[in-house]
Write a protein that holds these residues in place. Structure first.
Motif, PDB file in Angstrom:
ATOM      1  N   PHE A  48       0.811  -1.209   0.000  1.00  0.00           N
ATOM      2  CA  PHE A  48       0.000   0.000   0.000  1.00  0.00           C
ATOM      3  C   PHE A  48       0.853   1.270   0.000  1.00  0.00           C
ATOM      4  CE2 PHE A  48      -2.942  -3.152   1.917  1.00  0.00           C
ATOM      5  CZ  PHE A  48      -3.987  -3.032   1.020  1.00  0.00           C
ATOM      6  N   ILE A  49       1.929   1.266  -0.734  1.00  0.00           N
ATOM      7  CA  ILE A  49       2.758   2.472  -0.816  1.00  0.00           C
ATOM      8  C   ILE A  49       2.012   3.563  -1.578  1.00  0.00           C
ATOM      9  CG2 ILE A  49       3.967   1.866  -2.965  1.00  0.00           C
ATOM     10  CD1 ILE A  49       6.561   2.873  -1.537  1.00  0.00           C
ATOM     11  N   ASP A  50       2.160   4.815  -1.138  1.00  0.00           N
ATOM     12  CA  ASP A  50       1.539   5.931  -1.845  1.00  0.00           C
ATOM     13  C   ASP A  50       2.605   6.732  -2.594  1.00  0.00           C
ATOM     14  OD1 ASP A  50       2.850   7.384   0.136  1.00  0.00           O
ATOM     15  OD2 ASP A  50       1.022   7.985   1.191  1.00  0.00           O
ATOM     16  N   GLU A  51       2.200   7.819  -3.232  1.00  0.00           N
ATOM     17  CA  GLU A  51       3.137   8.591  -4.047  1.00  0.00           C
ATOM     18  C   GLU A  51       4.272   9.171  -3.209  1.00  0.00           C
ATOM     19  OE1 GLU A  51       3.475   9.181  -7.412  1.00  0.00           O
ATOM     20  OE2 GLU A  51       2.035   7.537  -7.534  1.00  0.00           O
ATOM     21  N   GLU A  52       3.949   9.650  -2.010  1.00  0.00           N
ATOM     22  CA  GLU A  52       4.999  10.161  -1.140  1.00  0.00           C
ATOM     23  C   GLU A  52       5.997   9.061  -0.797  1.00  0.00           C
ATOM     24  OE1 GLU A  52       5.456  12.609   3.080  1.00  0.00           O
ATOM     25  OE2 GLU A  52       3.845  11.113   2.859  1.00  0.00           O
ATOM     26  N   GLY A  53       5.471   7.876  -0.503  1.00  0.00           N
ATOM     27  CA  GLY A  53       6.350   6.754  -0.202  1.00  0.00           C
ATOM     28  C   GLY A  53       7.206   6.359  -1.389  1.00  0.00           C
ATOM     29  N   LEU A  54       6.625   6.377  -2.580  1.00  0.00           N
ATOM     30  CA  LEU A  54       7.388   6.064  -3.796  1.00  0.00           C
ATOM     31  C   LEU A  54       8.496   7.085  -4.017  1.00  0.00           C
ATOM     32  CD1 LEU A  54       4.476   5.025  -6.170  1.00  0.00           C
ATOM     33  CD2 LEU A  54       6.383   3.547  -5.475  1.00  0.00           C
ATOM     34  N   ASP A  55       8.188   8.358  -3.779  1.00  0.00           N
ATOM     35  CA  ASP A  55       9.217   9.388  -3.926  1.00  0.00           C
ATOM     36  C   ASP A  55      10.364   9.153  -2.947  1.00  0.00           C
ATOM     37  OD1 ASP A  55       7.734  10.634  -5.903  1.00  0.00           O
ATOM     38  OD2 ASP A  55       6.858  12.138  -4.562  1.00  0.00           O
ATOM     39  N   LEU A  56      10.015   8.843  -1.700  1.00  0.00           N
ATOM     40  CA  LEU A  56      11.038   8.582  -0.686  1.00  0.00           C
ATOM     41  C   LEU A  56      11.874   7.364  -1.038  1.00  0.00           C
ATOM     42  CD1 LEU A  56       8.933   9.196   2.559  1.00  0.00           C
ATOM     43  CD2 LEU A  56      10.880  10.578   1.780  1.00  0.00           C
ATOM     44  N   LEU A  57      11.187   6.304  -1.477  1.00  0.00           N
ATOM     45  CA  LEU A  57      11.894   5.071  -1.800  1.00  0.00           C
ATOM     46  C   LEU A  57      12.800   5.255  -3.015  1.00  0.00           C
ATOM     47  CD1 LEU A  57      12.273   2.160  -0.931  1.00  0.00           C
ATOM     48  CD2 LEU A  57      10.266   1.528  -2.301  1.00  0.00           C
ATOM     49  N   GLU A  58      12.308   5.988  -4.007  1.00  0.00           N
ATOM     50  CA  GLU A  58      13.137   6.257  -5.185  1.00  0.00           C
ATOM     51  C   GLU A  58      14.384   7.048  -4.801  1.00  0.00           C
ATOM     52  OE1 GLU A  58      12.806   8.065  -9.735  1.00  0.00           O
ATOM     53  OE2 GLU A  58      11.197   8.457  -8.285  1.00  0.00           O
ATOM     54  N   ALA A  59      14.236   8.004  -3.892  1.00  0.00           N
ATOM     55  CA  ALA A  59      15.378   8.820  -3.468  1.00  0.00           C
ATOM     56  C   ALA A  59      16.410   8.001  -2.702  1.00  0.00           C
ATOM     57  CB  ALA A  59      14.893   9.976  -2.596  1.00  0.00           C
ATOM     58  N   HIS A  60      15.974   6.841  -2.158  1.00  0.00           N
ATOM     59  CA  HIS A  60      16.878   5.981  -1.378  1.00  0.00           C
ATOM     60  C   HIS A  60      16.888   4.560  -1.952  1.00  0.00           C
ATOM     61  CE1 HIS A  60      17.350   9.004   1.825  1.00  0.00           C
ATOM     62  NE2 HIS A  60      16.071   9.280   1.600  1.00  0.00           N
ATOM     63  N   LYS A  61      16.734   4.441  -3.270  1.00  0.00           N
ATOM     64  CA  LYS A  61      16.502   3.128  -3.859  1.00  0.00           C
ATOM     65  C   LYS A  61      17.681   2.178  -3.747  1.00  0.00           C
ATOM     66  CE  LYS A  61      17.340   4.826  -8.597  1.00  0.00           C
ATOM     67  NZ  LYS A  61      16.669   5.072  -9.888  1.00  0.00           N
ATOM     68  N   PHE A  62      18.877   2.704  -3.540  1.00  0.00           N
ATOM     69  CA  PHE A  62      20.022   1.810  -3.378  1.00  0.00           C
ATOM     70  C   PHE A  62      20.273   1.454  -1.917  1.00  0.00           C
ATOM     71  CE2 PHE A  62      21.026   4.079  -7.417  1.00  0.00           C
ATOM     72  CZ  PHE A  62      20.865   2.988  -8.253  1.00  0.00           C
ATOM     73  N   ASP A  63      19.387   1.920  -1.049  1.00  0.00           N
ATOM     74  CA  ASP A  63      19.483   1.604   0.376  1.00  0.00           C
ATOM     75  C   ASP A  63      18.506   0.515   0.791  1.00  0.00           C
ATOM     76  OD1 ASP A  63      21.358   3.679   0.663  1.00  0.00           O
ATOM     77  OD2 ASP A  63      19.766   5.154   0.994  1.00  0.00           O
ATOM     78  N   HIS A  64      17.626   0.112  -0.133  1.00  0.00           N
ATOM     79  CA  HIS A  64      16.557  -0.820   0.242  1.00  0.00           C
ATOM     80  C   HIS A  64      16.384  -1.913  -0.809  1.00  0.00           C
ATOM     81  CE1 HIS A  64      15.160   1.873   3.461  1.00  0.00           C
ATOM     82  NE2 HIS A  64      15.403   2.852   2.616  1.00  0.00           N
ATOM     83  N   PHE A  65      15.863  -3.037  -0.340  1.00  0.00           N
ATOM     84  CA  PHE A  65      15.461  -4.136  -1.205  1.00  0.00           C
ATOM     85  C   PHE A  65      13.983  -4.410  -0.936  1.00  0.00           C
ATOM     86  CE2 PHE A  65      19.845  -4.726   0.118  1.00  0.00           C
ATOM     87  CZ  PHE A  65      20.516  -4.866  -1.080  1.00  0.00           C
ATOM     88  N   VAL A  66      13.208  -4.627  -2.004  1.00  0.00           N
ATOM     89  CA  VAL A  66      11.780  -4.907  -1.868  1.00  0.00           C
ATOM     90  C   VAL A  66      11.500  -6.305  -2.424  1.00  0.00           C
ATOM     91  CG1 VAL A  66       9.450  -4.210  -2.527  1.00  0.00           C
ATOM     92  CG2 VAL A  66      11.200  -2.459  -2.100  1.00  0.00           C
ATOM     93  N   ALA A  67      10.900  -7.150  -1.582  1.00  0.00           N
ATOM     94  CA  ALA A  67      10.449  -8.475  -2.027  1.00  0.00           C
ATOM     95  C   ALA A  67       8.955  -8.557  -1.716  1.00  0.00           C
ATOM     96  CB  ALA A  67      11.220  -9.579  -1.325  1.00  0.00           C
ATOM     97  N   PRO A  68       8.095  -8.402  -2.718  1.00  0.00           N
ATOM     98  CA  PRO A  68       6.668  -8.180  -2.457  1.00  0.00           C
ATOM     99  C   PRO A  68       5.882  -9.394  -1.993  1.00  0.00           C
ATOM    100  CG  PRO A  68       7.098  -8.250  -4.815  1.00  0.00           C
ATOM    101  CD  PRO A  68       8.444  -8.255  -4.143  1.00  0.00           C
ATOM    102  N   GLY A  69       6.368 -10.608  -2.251  1.00  0.00           N
ATOM    103  CA  GLY A  69       5.600 -11.781  -1.845  1.00  0.00           C
ATOM    104  C   GLY A  69       4.293 -11.921  -2.595  1.00  0.00           C
ATOM    105  N   LEU A  70       4.326 -11.689  -3.902  1.00  0.00           N
ATOM    106  CA  LEU A  70       3.094 -11.715  -4.689  1.00  0.00           C
ATOM    107  C   LEU A  70       2.460 -13.104  -4.750  1.00  0.00           C
ATOM    108  CD1 LEU A  70       4.027  -9.333  -7.648  1.00  0.00           C
ATOM    109  CD2 LEU A  70       2.570  -8.834  -5.686  1.00  0.00           C
TER     110      LEU A  70
END
Length: 438
Positions: free
Chosen positions: A253-275
């Motif tokens: 449930f990420i929103d646009e603000e969260g996407l902006d934050l994550l993009e700005a720190h995209k090399f600091d995080h890994f996302v595994a969605p568990g689809l």
């Protein structure tokens, strides 16, 4: 450890370019040489090396599974997972570890364990050769709060008796819990920052205070441990970014603000969605009472729609989305993990190349081996798969064990190619593969 010379193979090296015909020499546990060849050209074998003639088979790096639960025992509930007796449970974990390696997952990131030391014991047993399995990052139990996701205790029993998760309340209990897991020797601390609808706590609900989260991250860093979070809700995802939690599981449930934050720190995080969990819970769990009508009322169909859109947005923004579908429940059985790559292509819109990269080069830094793993390059660790077929043309071939002709981890074959002398018959279901010692 004998040298191995792969010849006449199509090499996907993990760099994002089209595969090329060539030869690969493995010496010890490292890739010693990668040579591009033209059609019909042969590279002289190294004296004493075992020669593998791939006959045009697809050679690629071993895969990395980013959301692994070895101790989940293919059962339909947290209680039935946690209450497996510890003696049987450790044997189960050992068998699952072998299964992952068998299916080409040469590295796995533990996302949580059902008992405090299961992951640590399995990791150590793999490392010392007692059992066979992938490179493994060992996780803690899921840290939760009273009444939160992972607190499966009955009201009339002591709080910590038979709990699926490690239950804390307040910053000092959190600090003590992280120290306990550090003492046990885990590599990664897991914290449940949001709920899970199937347990009665909605996925969009969040359960920790900022002080508790900050304490978890601070204490983990003191001990040199990484933090991963179960984070489905918008608030919990933003807390991962704010607090510096590297591994974000789900992020539905990420929103646009969260996407902006994550993009700005995209090399600091890994996302595994568990689809896989969301898809199978919505559409393939009726045998366990979870009909589409039931799961729709729980909110999973709406979450699946949100998660798909979230992952599409992350892909567009260059955020690393990695395979790992919460396998180990009855409707997400272990061994079917490569279905994630098909989902990435058919649902998220990744190209087959992107999906392969997500399982190889992108996963290497998550294993904290970013400069030596995930590529077919000189000096890199020899984690190698030989595939009958072309995953770039049909990503589903990686779901078929028979199409995975060979699995090499750390320069040693877990599964060697079918033995065939020159002029012999094709191995059943596979490309002709020749193997002999010079």
């Amino acid at each position: 450890m004998a040298d191995v010379h792969f010849t006449n193979v199509r090499i996907f090296d993990g760099g994002g370019d089209a595969p090329f015909t060539g030869d690969v020499l493995v010496s010890g546990n490292k890739i010693a040489r990668v040579v591009r060849t033209t059609y019909g050209e042969r590279v002289p074998p190294v004296a004493g090396a075992t020669v593998i003639d791939g006959a045009g088979a697809f050679l690629m790096p071993g895969m990395v599974e980013a959301h692994t639960h070895f101790s989940w025992n293919d059962q339909p509930s947290l209680d039935s997972i946690q209450r497996m007796p510890p003696e049987e449970h450790i044997l189960w974990c050992a068998e699952v570890a072998r299964k992952y390696l068998d299916m080409g997952w040469t590295s796995c990131v533990g996302a949580a364990t059902a008992k405090p030391r299961l992951d640590v014991v399995i990791r150590n047993a793999i490392n010392d050769g007692t059992i066979v399995g992938p490179r493994y990052i060992a996780a803690s139990q899921e840290i939760t709060v009273p009444g939160g996701l992972g607190d499966t205790t009955a009201p009339h029993l002591p709080q910590h008796e038979f709990a699926f998760g490690a239950i804390v309340s307040g910053a000092e209990e959190m600090r003590r819990c992280v120290r306990m897991f550090a003492k046990y020797g885990v590599d990664q601390i897991k914290i449940n920052l949001s709920g899970e609808s199937i347990t009665g706590m909605p996925s969009e609900m969040s359960q920790f205070t900022e002080e508790e989260i900050a304490t978890c991250v601070d204490e983990a860093r003191r001990w040199g441990k990484r933090v991963a979070a179960h984070a489905r809700s918008t608030w919990s995802i933003k807390q991962c970014i704010k607090q510096g939690i590297e591994v974000i599981y789900h992020a539905s449930f990420i929103d646009e603000e969260g996407l902006d934050l994550l993009e700005a720190h995209k090399f600091d995080h890994f996302v595994a969605p568990g689809l896989a969990w969301l898809i199978n819970t919505c559409h393939h769990a009726s045998a366990w009472g979870l009909t589409p009508e039931v799961t729709r009322r729980m909110g999973y169909h709406r979450e699946l729609e949100a998660a798909i859109e979230s992952m599409k947005a992350m892909r567009r923004r260059g955020i690393r989305v990695l395979p790992g579908g919460d396998y180990g429940f009855a409707w997400t059985p272990h061994g079917t993990n490569a279905k994630d790559l098909e989902t990435f292509v058919k649902v998220i819109g990744m190209s087959p190349m992107e999906a392969l990269l997500s399982a190889t080069a992108w996963g290497a830094p998550m294993m904290r081996l970013g400069k030596v793993l995930g590529y077919i390059r000189e000096g890199y660790l020899a984690d190698i798969l030989l595939i009958d077929g072309d995953p770039l043309a049909d990503i589903t071939v990686l779901q078929d064990r028979k199409r995975i002709l060979a699995v090499m981890k750390d320069g040693e074959f877990h599964r060697a190619p079918p033995l065939q002398r020159p002029g012999g018959a094709r191995p059943p279901g596979g490309a002709p593969v020749t193997r002999w010692a010079t």
